[in-house]
Write a protein that holds these residues in place. Structure first.
Motif, PDB file in Angstrom:
ATOM      1  N   PRO A 282     -14.993   4.605   0.312  1.00 39.29           N
ATOM      2  CA  PRO A 282     -13.793   3.895  -0.139  1.00 39.29           C
ATOM      3  C   PRO A 282     -13.994   2.412  -0.369  1.00 39.29           C
ATOM      4  O   PRO A 282     -13.324   1.828  -1.209  1.00 39.29           O
ATOM      5  CB  PRO A 282     -12.800   4.150   1.000  1.00 39.29           C
ATOM      6  CG  PRO A 282     -13.645   4.460   2.195  1.00 39.29           C
ATOM      7  CD  PRO A 282     -14.839   5.172   1.651  1.00 39.29           C
ATOM      8  N   ARG A 283     -14.896   1.762   0.341  1.00 38.44           N
ATOM      9  CA  ARG A 283     -15.028   0.320   0.199  1.00 38.44           C
ATOM     10  C   ARG A 283     -15.604  -0.069  -1.156  1.00 38.44           C
ATOM     11  O   ARG A 283     -15.452  -1.194  -1.594  1.00 38.44           O
ATOM     12  CB  ARG A 283     -15.909  -0.235   1.327  1.00 38.44           C
ATOM     13  CG  ARG A 283     -15.268  -0.103   2.697  1.00 38.44           C
ATOM     14  CD  ARG A 283     -16.091  -0.801   3.759  1.00 38.44           C
ATOM     15  NE  ARG A 283     -15.486  -0.653   5.065  1.00 38.44           N
ATOM     16  CZ  ARG A 283     -14.499  -1.406   5.523  1.00 38.44           C
ATOM     17  NH1 ARG A 283     -14.018  -2.379   4.759  1.00 38.44           N
ATOM     18  NH2 ARG A 283     -13.986  -1.211   6.716  1.00 38.44           N
TER      19      ARG A 283
ATOM     20  N   THR B   3      -4.624   0.874  -1.761  1.00 39.29           N
ATOM     21  CA  THR B   3      -4.340  -0.546  -1.551  1.00 39.29           C
ATOM     22  C   THR B   3      -3.060  -0.975  -2.248  1.00 39.29           C
ATOM     23  O   THR B   3      -2.286  -1.780  -1.734  1.00 39.29           O
ATOM     24  CB  THR B   3      -5.518  -1.392  -2.063  1.00 39.29           C
ATOM     25  OG1 THR B   3      -6.712  -0.967  -1.421  1.00 39.29           O
ATOM     26  CG2 THR B   3      -5.297  -2.871  -1.794  1.00 39.29           C
ATOM     27  N   ASP B   4      -2.812  -0.428  -3.429  1.00 35.78           N
ATOM     28  CA  ASP B   4      -1.646  -0.818  -4.232  1.00 35.78           C
ATOM     29  C   ASP B   4      -0.917   0.435  -4.691  1.00 35.78           C
ATOM     30  O   ASP B   4      -1.435   1.200  -5.506  1.00 35.78           O
ATOM     31  CB  ASP B   4      -2.092  -1.657  -5.432  1.00 35.78           C
ATOM     32  CG  ASP B   4      -0.928  -2.227  -6.223  1.00 35.78           C
ATOM     33  OD1 ASP B   4       0.225  -1.889  -5.911  1.00 35.78           O
ATOM     34  OD2 ASP B   4      -1.177  -3.004  -7.163  1.00 35.78           O
TER      35      ASP B   4
ATOM     36  N   ALA C  90     -12.894   1.242  -6.692  1.00 30.36           N
ATOM     37  CA  ALA C  90     -11.739   0.542  -7.273  1.00 30.36           C
ATOM     38  C   ALA C  90     -11.646   0.950  -8.729  1.00 30.36           C
ATOM     39  O   ALA C  90     -12.200   0.307  -9.605  1.00 30.36           O
ATOM     40  CB  ALA C  90     -11.886  -0.963  -7.141  1.00 30.36           C
TER      41      ALA C  90
ATOM     42  N   ALA D 290      -7.471   1.859  -6.049  1.00 33.67           N
ATOM     43  CA  ALA D 290      -8.332   1.195  -5.067  1.00 33.67           C
ATOM     44  C   ALA D 290      -8.034   1.805  -3.699  1.00 33.67           C
ATOM     45  O   ALA D 290      -6.904   1.736  -3.214  1.00 33.67           O
ATOM     46  CB  ALA D 290      -8.069  -0.306  -5.059  1.00 33.67           C
TER      47      ALA D 290
ATOM     48  N   GLU E  44       0.408   5.557   1.383  1.00 33.35           N
ATOM     49  CA  GLU E  44      -0.375   6.556   2.106  1.00 33.35           C
ATOM     50  C   GLU E  44      -0.160   7.934   1.468  1.00 33.35           C
ATOM     51  O   GLU E  44       0.983   8.397   1.359  1.00 33.35           O
ATOM     52  CB  GLU E  44       0.049   6.610   3.574  1.00 33.35           C
ATOM     53  CG  GLU E  44      -0.197   5.344   4.361  1.00 33.35           C
ATOM     54  CD  GLU E  44      -1.650   5.208   4.800  1.00 33.35           C
ATOM     55  OE1 GLU E  44      -2.380   6.217   4.736  1.00 33.35           O
ATOM     56  OE2 GLU E  44      -2.031   4.104   5.206  1.00 33.35           O
TER      57      GLU E  44
ATOM     58  N   THR F  61      -5.419   6.012   2.035  1.00 30.89           N
ATOM     59  CA  THR F  61      -4.645   4.775   1.875  1.00 30.89           C
ATOM     60  C   THR F  61      -5.000   4.126   0.553  1.00 30.89           C
ATOM     61  O   THR F  61      -6.163   3.771   0.323  1.00 30.89           O
ATOM     62  CB  THR F  61      -4.934   3.787   3.022  1.00 30.89           C
ATOM     63  OG1 THR F  61      -4.635   4.413   4.269  1.00 30.89           O
ATOM     64  CG2 THR F  61      -4.091   2.536   2.866  1.00 30.89           C
TER      65      THR F  61
ATOM     66  N   PRO G 299       0.818  -1.225   0.000  1.00 31.61           N
ATOM     67  CA  PRO G 299       0.000   0.000   0.000  1.00 31.61           C
ATOM     68  C   PRO G 299       0.846   1.267   0.000  1.00 31.61           C
ATOM     69  O   PRO G 299       2.071   1.238   0.169  1.00 31.61           O
ATOM     70  CB  PRO G 299      -0.817  -0.134   1.295  1.00 31.61           C
ATOM     71  CG  PRO G 299       0.013  -1.009   2.172  1.00 31.61           C
ATOM     72  CD  PRO G 299       0.726  -1.970   1.264  1.00 31.61           C
TER      73      PRO G 299
ATOM     74  N   ASP H 243      -8.347   2.039   0.259  1.00 32.42           N
ATOM     75  CA  ASP H 243      -8.624   1.189   1.410  1.00 32.42           C
ATOM     76  C   ASP H 243      -9.204   1.986   2.573  1.00 32.42           C
ATOM     77  O   ASP H 243      -9.827   1.416   3.467  1.00 32.42           O
ATOM     78  CB  ASP H 243      -7.332   0.494   1.839  1.00 32.42           C
ATOM     79  CG  ASP H 243      -7.572  -0.595   2.859  1.00 32.42           C
ATOM     80  OD1 ASP H 243      -8.464  -1.427   2.630  1.00 32.42           O
ATOM     81  OD2 ASP H 243      -6.870  -0.602   3.884  1.00 32.42           O
ATOM     82  N   GLY H 244      -8.997   3.287   2.573  1.00 29.65           N
ATOM     83  CA  GLY H 244      -9.539   4.107   3.654  1.00 29.65           C
ATOM     84  C   GLY H 244      -9.165   5.563   3.475  1.00 29.65           C
ATOM     85  O   GLY H 244      -8.195   5.897   2.799  1.00 29.65           O
TER      86      GLY H 244
END
Length: 378
Positions: free
Chosen positions: A175-176, A222-223, A179, A203, A158, A220, A156, A205-206
């Protein structure tokens, strides 16, 4: 703001998605790939494999990263990388003693594929910054290449202190369910110029109120994407963050890895401002005191021809392309190489010229002369 997040729309127009004050996770070492054993079948003694097969003892010989092109009857249709390939053993090929079977240990990464092949016609291998990569090695099969593998877990990233705009703003609020492919993270120097860029996953994550306050968000991803620089080269980035270099030989303070990253950052610098028409003729002087490795050689030549922080190739093939024009200087011209013995001694046991099997320094000098450059070694 030191970072911009941008993405092209359907018409190819770059759109701003957010501004960020900081990024955590920009510098990461890649997750090591699992080591595998593969066998190259029916290899000819040429290209990057020529040096391997010419030596009396090739066990544990490192080949670096090998690019494998998988061909159908007409063209390459798949690209793989054998990461940190090491020769384990070799023996004559059963069907033709003039060819060899070479056993390698390597990590395996699939880079691109147009079609899936049940019966490839051939495999071509090249690798690294060596001149030998200009003439690929060939083999008839690569045992173990087409096994199924799990993708490595993404690392991840930030984004700190972000001003998100539509449509990224919608993603941070939900965020959920967000993507959205990929975007480009632009890294700005202290003058606001773009010094580097990296592709990141979108994507989310938060998202939460930023530690910097003022209505900003910390997001955040994810990738954080592939190809992020190693923490070991952070000092090179810090230097470039002060703005494009204006003094000569700043690159000389770094080791080979740092010099290679210097060349990576210079690939964007040569485009800004737009290159002028190629000039020819005149004399250029290479300061050869610090040319102790291949990246240093390309740093010194680029600096001699175009000035500090400029780009004129970072390995053999790119350097050869630059000599063909389009990068600011084109032969004929005179290149006076001061303290040339430093490079000659440092590179005499390294990479070889593809055609004449010369050490890298000798091969570069010969290439320059073939392209019409008068080289004077001092």
């Amino acid at each position: 703001m030191k970072y911009l997040l941008v993405r092209e729309d359907e018409d190819g127009v770059e759109q701003l998605w957010g501004r960020c004050a900081g990024v955590d996770g920009l510098f990461v070492d890649p997750v090591p790939l699992p080591r595998e054993v593969l066998t190259l079948r029916g290899c000819g003694p040429d290209g990057i494999l020529g040096d391997v097969l010419a030596g009396p003892d090739v066990s544990l010989r490192s080949l670096g990263d090998l690019c494998v092109e998988v061909w159908d009857d007409e063209q390459p249709v798949q690209w793989w990388t054998l990461v940190d390939a090491v020769v384990v053993a070799h023996q004559p090929h059963a069907a033709d003693p003039a060819l060899y079977d070479i056993v390698l240990g390597a990590g395996v990464r699939k880079d691109e594929s147009f079609v899936e092949l049940s019966a490839p016609s051939r495999f071509e291998l090249s690798g690294g910054t060596t001149a030998a990569a200009a003439r690929p090695s060939r083999c008839s099969a690569v045992d173990g290449l087409f096994e199924s593998r799990d993708d490595p877990a993404p690392v991840p990233m930030e984004l700190i202190g972000c001003e998100a705009v539509e449509p990224l703003l919608v993603g941070t609020q939900q965020p959920r369910r967000w993507a959205r492919d990929w975007a480009e993270l632009l890294v700005l120097d202290r003058h606001g110029g773009v010094m580097a860029s990296r592709v990141v996953g979108l994507a989310i994550d938060g998202a939460r109120p930023s530690v910097l306050g003022d209505g900003l968000e910390d997001i955040t991803l994810t990738d954080g994407g592939d190809g992020r620089p190693s923490p070991a080269v952070r000092p090179v980035w810090e230097k470039w963050c002060q703005g494009p270099p204006s003094e000569p030989n700043v690159w000389a303070a770094y080791d080979a890895q740092g010099r290679a990253e210097w060349l990576e950052l210079s690939t964007r610098a040569w485009r800004v401002p737009a290159p002028r028409p190629d000039r020819s003729g005149g004399e250029y002087h290479v300061d050869g005191r610090f040319v102790t490795d291949v990246p240093g050689l390309h740093c010194a030549i680029a600096e001699a021809l175009l000035g500090p922080g400029r780009y004129f190739g970072r390995e053999w093939n790119a350097f050869e392309d630059c000599l063909a024009g389009g990068f600011g200087v084109i032969p004929p011209f005179t290149l006076i190489w001061h303290d040339s013995e430093v490079a000659r001694r440092a590179l005499e046991d390294g990479a070889k010229d593809a055609g004449e099997r010369l050490p890298y320094f000798e091969g570069v000098v010969r290439l320059l002369e073939r392209r019409g450059v008068t080289v004077l070694l001092r």
